[in-house]
Motif scaffolding. Structure first.
Motif, PDB file in Angstrom:
ATOM      1  N   PRO A  93       3.129  -5.308  12.251  1.00 24.04           N
ATOM      2  CA  PRO A  93       3.893  -4.841  13.406  1.00 24.04           C
ATOM      3  C   PRO A  93       3.879  -3.320  13.484  1.00 24.04           C
ATOM      4  N   ALA A  94       3.857  -2.804  14.686  1.00 22.95           N
ATOM      5  CA  ALA A  94       3.907  -1.355  14.884  1.00 22.95           C
ATOM      6  C   ALA A  94       5.348  -0.880  14.711  1.00 22.95           C
ATOM      7  N   ASP A  95       5.564   0.024  13.774  1.00 20.33           N
ATOM      8  CA  ASP A  95       6.903   0.553  13.513  1.00 20.33           C
ATOM      9  C   ASP A  95       7.162   1.847  14.273  1.00 20.33           C
ATOM     10  N   GLY A  96       6.144   2.376  14.885  1.00 22.98           N
ATOM     11  CA  GLY A  96       6.256   3.639  15.606  1.00 22.98           C
ATOM     12  C   GLY A  96       4.879   4.165  15.898  1.00 22.98           C
ATOM     13  N   GLN A  97       4.803   5.373  16.413  1.00 23.78           N
ATOM     14  CA  GLN A  97       3.505   5.936  16.766  1.00 23.78           C
ATOM     15  C   GLN A  97       2.708   6.372  15.540  1.00 23.78           C
ATOM     16  N   LYS A  98       3.385   6.709  14.458  1.00 24.79           N
ATOM     17  CA  LYS A  98       2.684   7.255  13.296  1.00 24.79           C
ATOM     18  C   LYS A  98       2.735   6.362  12.064  1.00 24.79           C
ATOM     19  N   GLY A  99       3.313   5.176  12.178  1.00 29.51           N
ATOM     20  CA  GLY A  99       3.421   4.353  10.982  1.00 29.51           C
ATOM     21  C   GLY A  99       3.462   2.877  11.298  1.00 29.51           C
ATOM     22  N   SER A 100       3.274   2.099  10.259  1.00 26.51           N
ATOM     23  CA  SER A 100       3.375   0.648  10.394  1.00 26.51           C
ATOM     24  C   SER A 100       3.570   0.043   9.012  1.00 26.51           C
ATOM     25  N   THR A 101       4.020  -1.183   8.991  1.00 19.59           N
ATOM     26  CA  THR A 101       4.125  -1.936   7.753  1.00 19.59           C
ATOM     27  C   THR A 101       3.140  -3.095   7.837  1.00 19.59           C
ATOM     28  N   GLN A 102       2.907  -3.710   6.719  1.00 18.53           N
ATOM     29  CA  GLN A 102       1.966  -4.832   6.684  1.00 18.53           C
ATOM     30  C   GLN A 102       2.587  -5.963   5.880  1.00 18.53           C
ATOM     31  N   HIS A 103       2.591  -7.159   6.429  1.00 24.87           N
ATOM     32  CA  HIS A 103       3.098  -8.346   5.738  1.00 24.87           C
ATOM     33  C   HIS A 103       1.905  -9.243   5.460  1.00 24.87           C
ATOM     34  N   ASN A 104       1.742  -9.612   4.202  1.00 20.90           N
ATOM     35  CA  ASN A 104       0.542 -10.319   3.780  1.00 20.90           C
ATOM     36  C   ASN A 104       0.920 -11.487   2.881  1.00 20.90           C
ATOM     37  N   ARG A 105       0.356 -12.640   3.111  1.00 19.96           N
ATOM     38  CA  ARG A 105       0.530 -13.807   2.241  1.00 19.96           C
ATOM     39  C   ARG A 105      -0.838 -14.202   1.705  1.00 19.96           C
ATOM     40  N   THR A 106      -0.946 -14.297   0.391  1.00 25.80           N
ATOM     41  CA  THR A 106      -2.223 -14.684  -0.207  1.00 25.80           C
ATOM     42  C   THR A 106      -2.049 -15.908  -1.105  1.00 25.80           C
ATOM     43  N   LEU A 107      -3.134 -16.590  -1.299  1.00 24.72           N
ATOM     44  CA  LEU A 107      -3.189 -17.779  -2.130  1.00 24.72           C
ATOM     45  C   LEU A 107      -4.292 -17.585  -3.165  1.00 24.72           C
ATOM     46  N   ALA A 108      -3.974 -17.777  -4.439  1.00 24.40           N
ATOM     47  CA  ALA A 108      -4.979 -17.669  -5.499  1.00 24.40           C
ATOM     48  C   ALA A 108      -5.912 -18.858  -5.448  1.00 24.40           C
TER      49      ALA A 108
END
Length: 115
Positions: A93-108
């Motif tokens: 998701p875009a948190d603003g013009q200069k930053g963002s966060t990333q949500h990631n789900r992985t499976l081994a």
């Protein structure tokens, strides 16, 4: 957000618990992310700015054979390596013009030592 991202780098983890002990884990990882949707608002104009991606990763770690947290009886050396493939997906998701966060789900994909 670029369509394809590839990265590699070292990794170091130090685990410690009071009255139990500690261990060091080191190694490296390589990963690739492919963006499926860069901005959902371009497809469905609802004011929701979020991107979706696929993620693939390969991680090689060196662990101590015997620690307070585990004891690998399958090897006879002081350290052993674990190579793990990971796959997954996520959103950004875009948190603003200069930053963002990333949500990631992985499976081994594999865990040969059951750690």
């Amino acid at each position: 957000m670029p369509r394809l991202a590839v990265a590699a780098g070292p990794e170091y983890k130090y685990y410690s618990e009071k009255y139990i002990g500690s261990t060091s884990i080191y190694g490296g990882r390589v990963y690739t992310q492919f963006v499926l949707i860069q901005d959902l608002n371009n497809i469905i104009p609802a004011g929701i700015h979020i991107g979706f991606f696929l993620h693939a990763e390969d991680e090689l770690q060196s662990l101590q054979t015997k620690t307070p947290f585990w004891n690998n009886t399958q090897v006879t050396t002081d350290r052993f390596s674990v190579n793990t493939g990971l796959i997954g997906a996520g959103n950004k998701p875009a948190d603003g013009q200069k930053g963002s966060t990333q949500h990631n789900r992985t499976l081994a994909l594999d865990d040969p030592y059951g750690i």
